[in-house]
Every structure is written in C-alpha cells, then in structure tokens.
Design a protein around this motif. Structure first.
Motif, short mmCIF file in Angstrom:
data_model
loop_
_atom_site.label_atom_id
_atom_site.label_comp_id
_atom_site.label_asym_id
_atom_site.label_seq_id
_atom_site.Cartn_x
_atom_site.Cartn_y
_atom_site.Cartn_z
N ALA A 1 33.59 54.76 -2.14
CA ALA A 1 34.18 54.79 -0.49
C ALA A 1 35.13 53.41 -0.43
O ALA A 1 36.10 54.10 0.49
CB ALA A 1 33.49 54.67 0.80
N MET A 2 35.28 52.87 -0.91
CA MET A 2 35.67 51.28 -0.84
C MET A 2 37.08 51.86 -1.48
O MET A 2 38.86 51.65 -0.56
CB MET A 2 34.86 50.14 -1.11
CG MET A 2 33.97 49.91 -0.75
SD MET A 2 34.13 49.63 1.17
CE MET A 2 32.49 49.24 1.40
N VAL A 3 37.60 52.40 -2.21
CA VAL A 3 38.96 52.69 -2.88
C VAL A 3 40.11 53.43 -1.44
O VAL A 3 40.96 53.09 -1.37
CB VAL A 3 38.66 53.72 -4.30
CG1 VAL A 3 39.98 53.87 -5.25
CG2 VAL A 3 37.37 52.23 -5.09
N LYS A 4 38.69 55.02 -1.25
CA LYS A 4 39.90 55.80 -0.75
C LYS A 4 39.63 54.81 0.88
O LYS A 4 40.95 55.16 1.58
CB LYS A 4 38.73 56.94 0.33
CG LYS A 4 37.80 57.79 -1.18
CD LYS A 4 36.98 58.66 -1.00
CE LYS A 4 36.72 59.30 -2.53
NZ LYS A 4 35.02 60.50 -1.42
N ASP A 5 39.10 54.40 0.94
CA ASP A 5 39.27 52.59 2.10
C ASP A 5 40.61 52.55 2.43
O ASP A 5 41.30 52.37 3.05
CB ASP A 5 37.56 52.18 3.02
CG ASP A 5 37.41 51.99 4.41
OD1 ASP A 5 37.72 53.74 5.11
OD2 ASP A 5 37.05 51.29 4.92
N GLY A 6 40.02 51.69 0.80
CA GLY A 6 41.33 50.33 0.31
C GLY A 6 42.78 51.47 0.59
O GLY A 6 43.99 50.67 1.21
N VAL A 7 42.97 52.62 -0.06
CA VAL A 7 44.49 53.10 0.68
C VAL A 7 44.76 53.46 1.29
O VAL A 7 46.25 52.85 2.02
CB VAL A 7 43.62 54.41 -0.62
CG1 VAL A 7 45.29 54.98 -0.20
CG2 VAL A 7 44.28 54.77 -2.41
N ALA A 8 43.68 53.88 2.27
CA ALA A 8 43.84 54.43 3.74
C ALA A 8 44.48 53.02 4.91
O ALA A 8 44.84 52.44 5.14
CB ALA A 8 43.47 54.57 4.74
N LEU A 9 43.59 51.87 4.21
CA LEU A 9 44.22 49.95 4.72
C LEU A 9 45.20 50.07 4.79
O LEU A 9 46.71 49.50 5.74
CB LEU A 9 43.52 49.84 4.49
CG LEU A 9 41.85 50.11 5.56
CD1 LEU A 9 40.62 48.83 4.68
CD2 LEU A 9 41.63 49.50 6.50
N VAL A 10 46.17 50.11 3.09
CA VAL A 10 47.28 49.82 2.76
C VAL A 10 48.32 50.32 3.76
O VAL A 10 49.51 49.79 3.68
CB VAL A 10 47.64 49.51 1.13
CG1 VAL A 10 48.87 49.41 0.60
CG2 VAL A 10 46.25 48.97 0.63
N GLU A 11 47.92 51.88 3.44
CA GLU A 11 48.50 52.97 4.30
C GLU A 11 49.26 52.42 5.16
O GLU A 11 50.23 52.29 6.21
CB GLU A 11 48.46 54.35 3.86
CG GLU A 11 48.69 54.53 2.64
CD GLU A 11 48.26 56.37 2.67
OE1 GLU A 11 48.12 56.90 1.30
OE2 GLU A 11 46.83 56.68 3.78
N PHE A 12 48.05 52.54 6.48
CA PHE A 12 48.35 51.63 7.91
C PHE A 12 48.88 50.23 8.10
O PHE A 12 50.01 49.96 8.60
CB PHE A 12 46.76 51.11 8.22
CG PHE A 12 46.64 50.25 9.79
CD1 PHE A 12 47.22 51.59 10.45
CD2 PHE A 12 46.47 49.57 9.78
CE1 PHE A 12 46.55 50.73 11.93
CE2 PHE A 12 46.35 49.01 11.06
CZ PHE A 12 46.09 49.31 11.83
N LEU A 13 48.74 49.62 6.61
CA LEU A 13 49.61 47.76 6.83
C LEU A 13 50.63 48.27 6.78
O LEU A 13 51.79 47.82 7.31
CB LEU A 13 48.86 46.99 5.91
CG LEU A 13 47.58 46.59 5.76
CD1 LEU A 13 46.44 45.88 4.76
CD2 LEU A 13 47.73 46.00 7.62
N TYR A 14 50.98 49.32 5.98
CA TYR A 14 52.81 49.54 5.23
C TYR A 14 53.37 50.47 7.23
O TYR A 14 54.90 49.47 7.15
CB TYR A 14 52.91 51.10 4.35
CG TYR A 14 54.00 50.81 4.16
CD1 TYR A 14 54.97 49.73 3.41
CD2 TYR A 14 54.85 52.16 4.42
CE1 TYR A 14 56.29 50.13 3.20
CE2 TYR A 14 55.89 52.31 3.69
CZ TYR A 14 56.89 51.06 3.24
OH TYR A 14 57.66 52.11 3.32
N TRP A 15 52.09 51.38 7.53
CA TRP A 15 52.73 51.30 8.66
C TRP A 15 53.48 50.09 10.05
O TRP A 15 54.01 50.35 10.68
CB TRP A 15 52.09 52.37 9.22
CG TRP A 15 52.24 53.09 10.34
CD1 TRP A 15 52.93 54.24 11.02
CD2 TRP A 15 51.97 52.35 11.27
NE1 TRP A 15 52.62 54.18 12.03
CE2 TRP A 15 52.19 53.24 12.50
CE3 TRP A 15 50.36 51.67 11.69
CZ2 TRP A 15 51.98 53.88 14.10
CZ3 TRP A 15 50.26 51.80 13.45
CH2 TRP A 15 50.97 52.72 14.83
#
Length: 593
Positions: A315-329
């Motif tokens: 779950a943390m890998v999935k969450d981490g991907v979403a968070l990096v995408e958010f930070l880039y946004w």
C-alpha cells in the motif's frame, strides 16, 4: 446555521422537560464508541454545528457547552460562534472536564439524563464518580434527539463483504479460536465485541457504513462455543451467509442484541469498559460475573500478522507513487494556474484513486496553506478554498484505504520562500520524527515512555505541540485504532511487535503556519541480550521529505544519514513503478543532504 442550532437546542430542552431531567449529556459517539460515525449518530454535529471528529456536549436548561481537544480549538471556536454553546478545552492544563462543569452548573438534587447506549462504561462511571458527590443523579433516558431530529438517517443498509485471505492473512475461524483461548486464560467464557473495527477484523468482513472507515454496523458475542454476529440481514448476502454459517457463526438481527444480553445468565463475561456501552454492561451485570480489561480482540488486531504487514508495504508503494505525482502537480500548477488548498485535497484523492485496490480516503484530507496549516484538523469545503501562491508552505495530511492496507502521511512543503524561523521550526520537528524512528527500547515499554523522543528538540527550545505523537493504524480498517498510543498521557498497553503506528511530531504558530511531518512505522524485534528483549521501528511510509526546508546544521550526522538513507529507500522502492517522466523529479526530491 446559528439560528438552526438555537432552534434545535430549544427543542431538545423541551424534550428534557418531558423526561424530567435538568441536563442532557451527548457523548458524541454511537453505541460502538466510534470516532467516525454513521450519519444516524452524528449527534454532536446535529446539536452544535461542530464538525470535528472528537467532542462531547452538555445541555442544561439555560447553558450549553462543547468540549474538544487542541486539534480542534480554532475550528470549534469558529463553528460555535453565535450558537450559544460555549467551547471548552480538554487535555490542557486547568481544563474543566464535563463532569466538573456539570457539578458547577447543576444544584444538588438535579438529574442528568444520558442515553446509555452511546456512553461507555468508563465514561458513565467517570461522570457518576464526580456528580454523586454533589448530589446529582444520573438518569437513563431514551435518545432525546429522536423526536427533535426530523428525517434522521437510518442505520445504513449497505452490504458487508469478505476480505479475502490473501489480504487478511488468517481465517476468521482461527481468530475466533485465539480469542476464545485468550479469554479462557482470563477465566472468561465470552467477550462482547462492540467496536466496529474489531468486528470487521474478527470475521474478515468489511463494509461502507462509515465514511472513510471500511466497517459495518453490528455487535458480536464470541467465546469457545459461541460466535454470534448481530447484523441486519440485508447486509449479508446469501453466499456470505452460507460461508459464515459453515464457519460456525450464528447470525442474529442487530436489533436483537440487547434482548439477547438480557437473557444471558450465570456466565463469566469479559468486557472492555473503555468501549462497551453502559446499556449493554448494565444488562449483563445483573445476572453474570463481569471481568474487565482491554479488549482481547483489540490487542490481537493491533499486532499485525506477516501478511498484513506485507500488505502495508504494498500500500505504501501505491501511496508513494500518488504522492510523488501530487508533488509534481503542485510544482507545475502553483503560481501558473488558479488553485486552492481545497483543490489540492481533491487532486490528491484523484491521484490515489488511480492505484489498484484503492477503496477511498482514510480520513478527510487536511490541507492547510500558510496560517491555515496551524489548524490541526482543518476541514474546508469547496467554497472555503484559499488560493495557493508561490510563497510560504503547504501542510497536507491525508491517507488512503487500499485492500492491502491503510495509509496516513503528512508532509509540509515549500511553495515558495519561507522565513528562517520556519526552517528552524521545521528542522526541530524533523529531529523529533527521526528521534522516535530510531528508538530502541525494552519489551514492555509503553507509548508515554518514548513520546519524549519526538518532543525533545522542541522542548529544548521552549516549544511543544498539544496532540499525541502516534496512534495505531488499522489494516484496511480505521486510520485511528488502539489500544496502544504514543502520547504523554499514560496508557497501560505497551508497544508490541506488529503494532503499526503513526509518527507525527509537529509545531504550530497560530495565524502564521503549521508544520507536521508524519510517517507510519511498525514495531519490530531488534535483539535479545542478557538485559532483555529489545524492540524498534521500521518505517513504512514512502514519500520524500522537503529537504529545501531543512537547516542541516541543526541535524547530527546520525540524523543526516537517516534522511539520506530514507530517501535512497524511497527512490529504490518507487522508481520501478513510477512513470519514467517523473524519474528526474524523484531524483531531485531525494538528493542527499
């Protein structure tokens, strides 16, 4: 809204008069001691307008007050303004708790009404202990809001569903056998299970009755020879019903629960007074021997099995991907297009929703820009958004529910220039987070014993934060769970291997900014020496920490090494599953300091 609240208070006082009570106590929870509630039991919000997740209300003939803790002081003050309800502080020095306030505002011979289905045994006793000394009587009443609350929502009828063994790790039958074995060691035959997350864990079932928490409404009575699940029939489909019955589970209607308790006779029954409601307890205590302690189910649930821990890691890998995408946004949007802190919360949920097995957010996102970051549990709607600019910092605290596990992460990130004071404060908070992360402690250590590790750098500078440092996190369950915690207040339950907790020191300057850095951690075995068995923590969360805000001169070599090693692990785990277009961005975020 203020006028509506005043009308509701007037209507409630009319019902109090009919019930012949001088005051009425609203616990702010449901018959299951839930934090987040089915709409039917959002009584605190209905009578006060306060939307926070914690607080109690007391209403007398001419006064009303709401108590909450430091997470909600600013929010409650704003939401209660003009309602005639006084905001009272809890968990701070010189706090006047509800029982004391009632003793001060009611005369001897007065009657305090309580719906005992929504008050725990411990809470009832606490009120009684204080009020009986002043000659105030506690009176059991029906739910007095029932006639006041027109169009009150019903108990949800959504279907419950099975959490497959590949996620749960252990079959429900094995869990129930373990509970029965633990009860036998305590000399008990049965335990009453009333907490919804305990129920969900025990039977490997999940639901959608409560926003953000994948639980369903029910009770259970479990022991060596009995496993009775009280749940509305429409919530269990025919296939699931057959499976549960094949596993030895007897299904009864949710509404049969209290009648069933009244018929139990001559048994030794284990209850958790901190969570079981007083109405259930009083029925049982008439004809049975009651044994008390922390719920056996809660203790077992909190020690995650190997399958659950591996699920958290996925779950943390999935969450981490979403968070990096958010930070880039954030980087690409702020200063280029109009966007608010509310929009940011929506966008974060959108990125998570693209991940496989995503089942919704684990709590309402807390996204605070600049001074709003100091509102610990900020709740904003689409019309309350504050425009984000390329200046100052944004605090975002959010989480996801995945079939694999539950996440909860907070980061404070720069959107533009910040003050030197901000960077100092940020670094002191980070030192606390690292201090707790690196803790090594003997078996049996309680959360209050290690809480100082997260606060020491702040305390040394005359600073502090008013909330706890760490709460338990459920496995695809409630984002807040017990029975252990890491906070200054004493909690008898030690930190044990398999406990998954948050690690979230913070600092707030009211009106200026808030800073919080939060990772999830799991307690692990470290070593056994001649001096005992030692435990520590493994970090689960995978999300870059904003190094542009760090004053590296305030960090020790050990702390710098931790930051660099953490970022190397974040990069190692996320890069293989992150869109290649974001690889250089991730490299930039995880550069060594």
């Amino acid at each position: 809204m203020k006028d509506i609240i005043q009308q509701r208070l007037t209507a409630l006082r009319a019902e109090m008069s009919k019930a012949e009570v001088d005051a009425w106590y609203i616990s702010g929870t449901d018959p299951h001691s839930s934090e987040y509630l089915p709409k039917r039991w959002e009584t605190r919000e209905f009578i006060s307008g306060f939307t926070g997740s914690y607080g109690v209300v007391a209403v007398t003939k001419n006064k009303a007050a709401l108590w909450t803790d430091s997470r909600y002081f600013l929010q409650a003050a704003g939401e209660l303004e003009g309602t005639g309800i006084e905001m009272m502080k809890l968990r701070v020095p010189d706090a006047v708790p509800p029982a004391e306030w009632l003793a001060q505002n009611l005369s001897a011979g007065s009657k305090l009404g309580i719906d005992t289905q929504t008050v725990s045994v411990a809470e009832f006793r606490n009120l009684q202990r204080t009020l009986v000394k002043t000659g105030i009587e506690l009176v059991e009443t029906p739910d007095l809001l029932e006639p006041v609350w027109k169009d009150r929502p019903a108990i949800p009828s959504d279907k419950a569903f099975e959490l497959e063994l590949q996620y749960a790790g252990l079959p429900g039958t094995e869990k129930q056998q373990t509970v029965a074995s633990k009860l036998a060691k305590k000399g008990a035959e049965l335990q009453i299970v009333s907490m919804l997350d305990e129920l969900a864990w025990l039977y490997n079932l999940r639901g959608s009755d409560v926003s953000y928490n994948p639980v369903f409404t029910g009770f259970a009575v479990v022991g060596a020879t009995e496993s009775i699940l009280f749940v509305d029939a429409q919530k269990i489909d025919s296939a699931l019903k057959l499976k549960l019955e094949a596993d030895g589970v007897q299904l009864k209607a949710y509404t049969d629960f209290y009648r069933f308790l009244s018929e139990i006779n001559g048994k030794k029954i284990f209850v958790d007074p901190g969570t079981l409601n007083y109405a259930a307890y009083s029925l049982l205590s008439e004809k049975n021997e009651i044994l008390e302690g922390t719920s056996v189910v809660a203790l077992l649930k909190a020690q995650k099995n190997a399958t659950e821990i591996e699920g958290f890691r996925r779950a943390m890998v999935k969450d981490g991907v979403a968070l990096v995408e958010f930070l880039y946004w954030l980087k690409e949007t702020v200063g280029e297009k109009p966007v608010t802190d509310y929009d940011a919360g929506v966008k974060l949920a959108e990125f998570r929703s693209k991940q496989e097995g995503f089942k919704g957010e684990s709590f309402p996102p807390i996204v605070g820009y600049k001074g709003r970051g100091a509102i610990v549990h900020l709740h904003i709607g689409p019309n309350d958004g504050l425009p984000l600019e390329a200046d100052g910092a944004l605090l975002f605290d959010s989480g996801g529910q995945y079939l694999d596990g539950t996440t909860d992460v907070t980061r404070t990130v720069a959107l533009g220039p910040v003050s030197e004071q901000f960077k100092t404060d940020y670094t002191l908070v980070l030192k606390g987070m690292i201090g707790l992360t690196l803790a090594k402690f003997p078996y049996g250590t309680k959360g209050c014993h290690i809480d100082i590790l997260a606060r020491q750098a702040l305390w040394e500078n005359g600073m502090n934060y008013g909330h706890g440092t760490g709460h338990g996190v459920g496995h695809f369950l409630n984002v807040h769970e017990g029975p252990m915690a890491i906070r200054q207040e004493y909690n008898e339950n030690p930190i044990l291997p398999g406990n998954v907790l948050s690690n979230e020191p913070a600092f707030y300057r009211e009106g200026e900014y808030g800073i919080r850095t939060e990772n999830m951690i799991v307690c692990v075995e470290c070593e056994e020496t001649g001096y005992g068995r030692f435990l520590g923590f493994e970090t689960l969360t995978l999300c870059p920490i904003d190094t542009s805000l760090i004053k590296s001169g305030l960090l020790s070599d050990r702390e710098k090494n931790w930051v660099n090693e953490y970022h190397a692990e974040v990069k190692r785990r996320l890069k293989p599953v992150l869109n290649t277009s974001l690889h250089s961005f991730l490299d930039e975020l995880t550069n060594a300091i």
